[in-house]
Design an enzyme around this catalytic site. Structure first.
Site, PDB file in Angstrom:
ATOM      1  N   LYS A 131      10.346  -9.473 -75.457  1.00  0.00           N
ATOM      2  CA  LYS A 131      11.239  -9.641 -74.315  1.00  0.00           C
ATOM      3  C   LYS A 131      12.591 -10.136 -74.836  1.00  0.00           C
ATOM      4  CE  LYS A 131       8.071  -8.834 -71.086  1.00  0.00           C
ATOM      5  NZ  LYS A 131       8.172  -7.771 -70.063  1.00  0.00           N
ATOM      6  N   GLN A 134      15.470 -11.689 -72.860  1.00  0.00           N
ATOM      7  CA  GLN A 134      15.333 -13.051 -72.348  1.00  0.00           C
ATOM      8  C   GLN A 134      15.886 -14.100 -73.320  1.00  0.00           C
ATOM      9  OE1 GLN A 134      14.269 -13.705 -69.376  1.00  0.00           O
ATOM     10  NE2 GLN A 134      13.138 -11.898 -68.722  1.00  0.00           N
ATOM     11  N   HIS A 139      19.642 -19.307 -73.060  1.00  0.00           N
ATOM     12  CA  HIS A 139      18.258 -19.743 -73.284  1.00  0.00           C
ATOM     13  C   HIS A 139      18.164 -20.671 -74.500  1.00  0.00           C
ATOM     14  CE1 HIS A 139      13.837 -19.367 -73.435  1.00  0.00           C
ATOM     15  NE2 HIS A 139      14.004 -19.312 -74.742  1.00  0.00           N
ATOM     16  N   HIS A 142      20.198 -23.999 -73.999  1.00  0.00           N
ATOM     17  CA  HIS A 142      19.551 -24.922 -73.066  1.00  0.00           C
ATOM     18  C   HIS A 142      18.386 -25.657 -73.731  1.00  0.00           C
ATOM     19  CE1 HIS A 142      18.237 -26.582 -69.261  1.00  0.00           C
ATOM     20  NE2 HIS A 142      17.033 -26.072 -69.448  1.00  0.00           N
ATOM     21  N   LYS A 196      12.920 -15.429 -56.601  1.00  0.00           N
ATOM     22  CA  LYS A 196      13.413 -15.580 -57.968  1.00  0.00           C
ATOM     23  C   LYS A 196      14.876 -16.009 -58.017  1.00  0.00           C
ATOM     24  CE  LYS A 196      14.466 -12.945 -62.157  1.00  0.00           C
ATOM     25  NZ  LYS A 196      14.448 -11.610 -62.806  1.00  0.00           N
ATOM     26  N   GLN A 203      18.422 -24.683 -59.628  1.00  0.00           N
ATOM     27  CA  GLN A 203      18.864 -25.247 -60.903  1.00  0.00           C
ATOM     28  C   GLN A 203      20.311 -25.734 -60.830  1.00  0.00           C
ATOM     29  OE1 GLN A 203      17.713 -21.704 -63.128  1.00  0.00           O
ATOM     30  NE2 GLN A 203      16.255 -22.908 -64.320  1.00  0.00           N
TER      31      GLN A 203
END
Length: 281
Positions: A131, A134, A139, A142, A196, A203
């Site tokens: 994936k 992603q 990502h 963080h 979603k 957040q």
């Protein structure tokens, strides 16, 4: 492990007792943190992608289901721990825990410290499942930033100033890992995760609440954390907000705009077709 912080407590106003909470120095903390992040980044950027290059993606359906279920349960546990602490000492803590009292705080910080390291497994699963879309800068940034924060917090400067931060973040992770768990079951379960895009909104709200809390906690606390650490935390949260907002706009607002433009174009084409049909008739 050196005693980097020493706390003096008064014993019934008669004498003082030196009670030290074992912590690492900033240098020791930096070295330990560098090792953890170095191994993580080498694994997910170089070693595992090379290993997976000529292999089919692993499905890992049962492993993913178990992992996400555990993360949901663990996050619920953390929410309970920190809500209990907030109930006892308020949203803005105005006390300076020392000695055994501070050791109790350290014990409650530790599960969150572990949680941020468990979160690194997300990236490993993404690589093994290929994936790659992603594994974005957001990502990696963080995850590495949160691990950095918790190392500085737990290993170098333990305090209860971040209890609300831990509670809010853990609450968001309950929703996030619930989403991951359901989505890992397959496309037939997609109808159950219609919320979603609202997860990103949650957040963003979290970041606003965290910044607000950190500001007032630092301002009202009788024992504020060092300015460099406070400013570092504020910078991280503000950068998270900017990056997540950019993600939200590019992922949802742009798609919504394109969808509207496509609908308008289709409507125009339909009108032209109708006009042509009327002329033929």
């Amino acid at each position: 492990m050196d005693a980097g912080l020493e706390y003096i407590v008064e014993d019934l106003g008669i004498n003082n007792a030196n009670l030290s909470i074992p912590t690492w120095t900033l240098q020791e903390t930096s070295i330990g943190l560098a090792i953890v992040l170095g191994l993580y980044l080498i694994m997910v950027v170089k070693i595992l992608p090379t290993f997976m290059k000529n292999r089919e993606p692993y499905q890992l359906k049962n492993i993913m289901l178990a992992y996400n279920a555990f993360q949901v349960a663990f996050s619920v546990h953390l929410v309970f721990i920190y809500l209990r602490y907030i109930y006892r000492f308020n949203i803005i803590t105005t006390r300076c825990p020392k000695g055994e009292d501070l050791q109790g705080v350290v014990n409650e910080i530790f599960p969150y410290f572990i949680a941020k390291h468990l979160d690194l497994m997300d990236t490993i699963f993404f690589v093994l499942r290929k994936k790659d879309n992603q594994i974005t800068f957001l990502h990696l940034y963080h995850h590495t930033s949160m691990v950095t924060w918790t190392w500085l917090h737990f290993m170098y400067h333990p305090t209860d100033n971040f209890v609300v931060v831990g509670m809010l973040n853990s609450l968001v992770h309950v929703l996030m890992y619930a989403y991951y768990g359901i989505s890992s079951l397959g496309p037939e379960y997609a109808k159950y995760i219609w919320w979603k895009k609202h997860l990103t909104k949650v957040q963003l709200i979290q970041f606003i609440l965290v910044v607000s809390h950190l500001h007032y906690q630092q301002k009202l606390s009788p024992c504020p954390i060092p300015n460099f650490f406070h400013n570092f935390c504020m910078f991280l949260i503000c950068s998270f907000f900017a990056l997540f907002m950019n993600f939200y706009v590019s992922s949802y607002k742009s798609k919504s705009k394109k969808s509207k433009e496509l609908k308008t174009e289709n409507d125009r084409n339909a009108e032209v077709s109708d006009e042509r049909l009327m002329k033929i008739q």
